[in-house]
Design a protein around this motif. Structure first.
Motif, PDB file in Angstrom:
ATOM      1  N   SER A   1       0.834  -1.201   0.000  1.00  0.00           N
ATOM      2  CA  SER A   1       0.000   0.000   0.000  1.00  0.00           C
ATOM      3  C   SER A   1       0.870   1.252   0.000  1.00  0.00           C
ATOM      4  CB  SER A   1      -0.896   0.013   1.237  1.00  0.00           C
ATOM      5  OG  SER A   1      -1.531   1.263   1.359  1.00  0.00           O
ATOM      6  N   GLU A   2       0.458   2.231  -0.781  1.00  0.00           N
ATOM      7  CA  GLU A   2       1.164   3.519  -0.796  1.00  0.00           C
ATOM      8  C   GLU A   2       0.924   4.304   0.481  1.00  0.00           C
ATOM      9  OE1 GLU A   2       0.298   5.680  -4.361  1.00  0.00           O
ATOM     10  OE2 GLU A   2       0.881   4.002  -5.643  1.00  0.00           O
ATOM     11  N   THR A   3      -0.064   3.890   1.288  1.00  0.00           N
ATOM     12  CA  THR A   3      -0.372   4.604   2.528  1.00  0.00           C
ATOM     13  C   THR A   3       0.318   3.988   3.745  1.00  0.00           C
ATOM     14  OG1 THR A   3      -2.399   3.337   2.914  1.00  0.00           O
ATOM     15  CG2 THR A   3      -2.593   5.380   1.631  1.00  0.00           C
ATOM     16  N   ASN A   4       1.199   2.991   3.551  1.00  0.00           N
ATOM     17  CA  ASN A   4       1.944   2.411   4.680  1.00  0.00           C
ATOM     18  C   ASN A   4       2.844   3.459   5.305  1.00  0.00           C
ATOM     19  OD1 ASN A   4       0.894  -0.172   4.469  1.00  0.00           O
ATOM     20  ND2 ASN A   4       2.518  -0.893   3.130  1.00  0.00           N
ATOM     21  N   PRO A   5       3.030   3.435   6.603  1.00  0.00           N
ATOM     22  CA  PRO A   5       2.344   2.557   7.546  1.00  0.00           C
ATOM     23  C   PRO A   5       0.880   2.965   7.710  1.00  0.00           C
ATOM     24  CG  PRO A   5       3.683   4.124   8.756  1.00  0.00           C
ATOM     25  CD  PRO A   5       3.934   4.369   7.283  1.00  0.00           C
ATOM     26  N   ILE A   6       0.069   2.027   8.196  1.00  0.00           N
ATOM     27  CA  ILE A   6      -1.363   2.292   8.270  1.00  0.00           C
ATOM     28  C   ILE A   6      -1.764   3.060   9.519  1.00  0.00           C
ATOM     29  CG2 ILE A   6      -1.916   0.295   6.870  1.00  0.00           C
ATOM     30  CD1 ILE A   6      -2.937  -1.094   9.408  1.00  0.00           C
TER      31      ILE A   6
END
Length: 102
Positions: A31-36
């Motif tokens: 995911s490009e949004t890591n970390p969540i």
């Protein structure tokens, strides 16, 4: 979704991430949004090294992440158990707002 923890588990930088695939056999894309974590930099609000987790669904269908975090910003194994809600936003991205209750 394939969830994982990354970075050194004995550091304040340990955190949760995930990857997705259309098949359990892969290929997975991080995911490009890591970390969540929300906020993206947990140490900024006194949360250190959240990770090493499991997902649990309660009787009402709400998903929870059970994990541990560091007691302080030092390196070591002073960790404690936590539980916070796991959410899927409108774009299908996973998010956890970590809390700090010992």
């Amino acid at each position: 979704y394939l969830m994982y923890s990354g970075a050194g588990a004995d550091t304040m930088y340990y955190n949760l991430g995930y990857a997705t695939s259309s098949s359990p056999d892969g290929t997975f894309t991080k995911s490009e949004t890591n970390p969540i974590s929300q906020p993206q930099s947990p140490p900024d609000v006194g949360i250190y090294g959240p990770g090493h987790h499991a997902i649990w669904e309660d009787g009402e269908g709400k998903a929870w992440v059970i994990y541990h975090q560091q007691r302080d910003n030092g390196t070591g194994w002073g960790r404690f158990l936590c539980m916070d809600e796991l959410e899927v936003n409108g774009d299908g991205e996973l998010e956890v707002t970590f809390t700090r209750d010992e």
